[in-house]
Design a protein around this motif. Structure first.
Motif, short mmCIF file in Angstrom:
data_model
loop_
_atom_site.label_atom_id
_atom_site.label_comp_id
_atom_site.label_asym_id
_atom_site.label_seq_id
_atom_site.Cartn_x
_atom_site.Cartn_y
_atom_site.Cartn_z
N PRO A 7 82.27 14.94 -1.91
CA PRO A 7 83.57 14.39 -1.95
C PRO A 7 84.85 15.43 -1.74
O PRO A 7 84.80 16.47 -2.54
CB PRO A 7 83.79 13.62 -3.42
CG PRO A 7 82.29 13.32 -3.59
CD PRO A 7 81.49 14.60 -3.26
N PRO A 8 85.59 15.20 -0.76
CA PRO A 8 85.92 13.77 -0.05
C PRO A 8 85.20 13.91 1.22
O PRO A 8 85.64 13.12 2.08
CB PRO A 8 87.27 14.10 0.03
CG PRO A 8 87.58 15.54 0.28
CD PRO A 8 86.57 16.14 -0.58
N TRP A 9 84.05 14.61 1.35
CA TRP A 9 83.47 14.46 2.64
C TRP A 9 81.83 13.88 2.41
O TRP A 9 81.35 14.40 1.45
CB TRP A 9 83.16 15.92 3.13
CG TRP A 9 84.44 16.64 3.48
CD1 TRP A 9 85.31 17.45 2.88
CD2 TRP A 9 85.35 16.14 4.56
NE1 TRP A 9 86.27 17.91 3.41
CE2 TRP A 9 86.19 17.28 4.64
CE3 TRP A 9 85.03 15.62 5.99
CZ2 TRP A 9 87.29 17.41 5.62
CZ3 TRP A 9 86.19 15.65 6.91
CH2 TRP A 9 87.33 16.53 6.72
N LEU A 10 81.56 13.00 3.38
CA LEU A 10 80.28 12.77 3.51
C LEU A 10 79.80 13.05 4.88
O LEU A 10 80.36 12.80 5.97
CB LEU A 10 79.86 10.85 3.45
CG LEU A 10 78.67 10.56 3.52
CD1 LEU A 10 77.59 11.06 2.51
CD2 LEU A 10 78.85 8.84 3.36
N LEU A 37 80.59 12.78 10.29
CA LEU A 37 81.40 12.94 9.08
C LEU A 37 82.36 11.66 8.75
O LEU A 37 83.02 10.82 9.47
CB LEU A 37 82.33 14.11 9.12
CG LEU A 37 81.95 15.48 8.99
CD1 LEU A 37 80.90 16.23 9.92
CD2 LEU A 37 82.99 16.55 8.74
N MET A 38 82.51 11.43 7.30
CA MET A 38 83.34 10.54 6.82
C MET A 38 84.13 11.33 5.82
O MET A 38 83.55 11.88 4.75
CB MET A 38 82.72 9.31 6.11
CG MET A 38 81.78 8.64 7.33
SD MET A 38 81.05 7.14 6.38
CE MET A 38 80.08 6.62 7.85
N ARG A 39 85.65 11.10 5.85
CA ARG A 39 86.42 11.66 5.20
C ARG A 39 87.24 10.73 4.05
O ARG A 39 87.61 9.70 4.62
CB ARG A 39 87.49 12.41 5.76
CG ARG A 39 88.76 13.10 5.13
CD ARG A 39 88.28 13.99 3.98
NE ARG A 39 89.42 14.71 3.50
CZ ARG A 39 90.40 14.66 2.57
NH1 ARG A 39 90.28 13.34 2.04
NH2 ARG A 39 91.28 15.50 2.32
N GLU A 40 86.89 10.91 2.90
CA GLU A 40 87.42 9.80 1.92
C GLU A 40 88.89 10.15 1.70
O GLU A 40 89.28 11.59 1.70
CB GLU A 40 86.82 10.05 0.58
CG GLU A 40 87.23 8.82 -0.49
CD GLU A 40 86.46 9.08 -1.75
OE1 GLU A 40 87.05 8.88 -3.00
OE2 GLU A 40 85.28 9.52 -1.70
N LEU A 41 89.68 9.05 1.68
CA LEU A 41 91.11 9.33 1.24
C LEU A 41 91.73 8.33 0.43
O LEU A 41 90.98 7.35 0.09
CB LEU A 41 92.08 9.40 2.55
CG LEU A 41 91.79 8.22 3.62
CD1 LEU A 41 92.38 7.06 3.36
CD2 LEU A 41 92.15 8.80 5.03
N ARG A 42 93.04 8.36 -0.10
CA ARG A 42 93.46 7.39 -1.07
C ARG A 42 94.69 6.84 -0.33
O ARG A 42 95.14 7.39 0.73
CB ARG A 42 93.89 8.11 -2.36
CG ARG A 42 92.60 8.73 -3.03
CD ARG A 42 92.03 7.60 -3.66
NE ARG A 42 90.91 7.06 -2.83
CZ ARG A 42 90.00 5.99 -3.10
NH1 ARG A 42 90.18 5.17 -4.05
NH2 ARG A 42 89.25 5.86 -2.19
N ARG A 75 87.32 3.76 1.05
CA ARG A 75 86.16 3.42 0.12
C ARG A 75 85.56 4.63 -0.55
O ARG A 75 85.39 5.66 0.04
CB ARG A 75 85.16 2.61 0.81
CG ARG A 75 84.16 1.91 -0.09
CD ARG A 75 84.29 0.91 -0.98
NE ARG A 75 83.32 0.11 -1.41
CZ ARG A 75 83.22 -0.38 -2.69
NH1 ARG A 75 84.37 -0.16 -3.40
NH2 ARG A 75 82.14 -1.07 -2.89
N ALA A 76 85.45 4.57 -1.73
CA ALA A 76 84.92 5.63 -2.66
C ALA A 76 83.51 5.99 -1.73
O ALA A 76 82.64 5.03 -1.76
CB ALA A 76 84.67 5.51 -3.86
N THR A 93 79.88 2.60 5.17
CA THR A 93 80.60 2.45 3.97
C THR A 93 81.41 1.23 4.19
O THR A 93 82.15 1.16 5.11
CB THR A 93 81.56 3.66 3.86
OG1 THR A 93 82.26 3.88 5.03
CG2 THR A 93 80.70 5.05 3.65
N VAL A 94 81.44 0.45 3.21
CA VAL A 94 82.20 -0.80 3.38
C VAL A 94 83.23 -0.99 2.48
O VAL A 94 83.05 -1.11 1.19
CB VAL A 94 81.21 -1.89 3.15
CG1 VAL A 94 81.73 -3.30 3.43
CG2 VAL A 94 79.72 -1.73 4.31
#
Length: 222
Positions: A7-10, A37-42, A75-76, A93-94
């Motif tokens: 995190p914050p990368w998948l 890549l998927m980047r998690e954010l808030r 999404r976490a 990711t859902v």
């Protein structure tokens, strides 16, 4: 497809450079890439008026992945789901906090964010036309899974979110068709449907079948 979650990368490693078709915010269209890549954010990372694409490019500048295809999600990432059927692997990711019903755009923005991101690897050589067809099959499967999850909106059941994204990877080849009558189309549909439904059920277990305008992804999605 090999996955690495930091995190914050998948990061989804496709094993070698592949042809990738997507409408991702970073490197969309037809590209050649080894990683998706998927980047998690808030929610707070994207205040009103922010150029999200430029923000993402800035995040990627600090990595070695600027040539990769990249999507964003609130999404976490630990909630990701993977399903494999035959030659197809689907990473999903859902988040459904931004749910919409096709043809019925809600007039007011949701107070929460959420999206469905799909990274799909097909172990077959497809033509560009077949890749476009395969993308439509993936979208059908995603929509069916969301309908099954039964998120209620004023206009009816949600069919997706306002920011869904799909990236589909394969080798270049001669396979000309990937529709519902083909074995490949069947495997693709099952992998995507099962991955999205698993993720959607996880989201519903936490938030319930409620209008997403009343759901914020932070901290509940954390």
């Amino acid at each position: 497809m090999q996955l690495s979650l930091t995190p914050p990368w998948l990061v989804a490693d496709l094993g070698r450079p592949r042809r990738v078709l997507s409408f991702a915010p970073h490197n969309p269209g037809f590209r050649t890439a080894r990683h998706i890549l998927m980047r998690e954010l808030r929610n707070a990372d994207l205040p009103p008026g922010l150029d999200a694409h430029r923000w993402l490019e800035g995040q990627l500048q600090a990595t070695w992945q600027r040539d990769s295809v990249c999507m964003m999600t609130s999404r976490a990432l630990r909630h990701y789901r993977v399903r494999r059927h035959g030659p197809v692997c689907c990473l999903a990711t859902v988040g459904l906090g931004n749910a919409e019903r096709v043809g019925h755009r809600r007039p007011a923005p949701s107070s929460g964010y959420g999206t469905i991101n799909l990274a799909i690897l097909i172990e077959a050589g497809l033509s560009e036309t077949a890749m476009i067809e395969a993308l439509t099959i993936a979208a059908q499967a995603r929509t069916l899974a969301v309908l099954t999850a039964a998120i209620a909106l004023p206009a009816g059941a949600a069919t997706g979110t306002g920011t869904d994204c799909i990236a589909l990877a394969c080798d270049a080849g001669d396979t000309a068709y990937a529709g519902l009558h083909t074995e490949l189309g069947e495997a693709l549909g099952r992998a995507v449907h099962d991955a999205v439904l698993a993720g959607a059920r996880d989201w519903v277990a936490a938030h319930g079948h409620v209008p997403p305008d009343h759901v914020a992804d932070c901290p509940a999605d954390a």
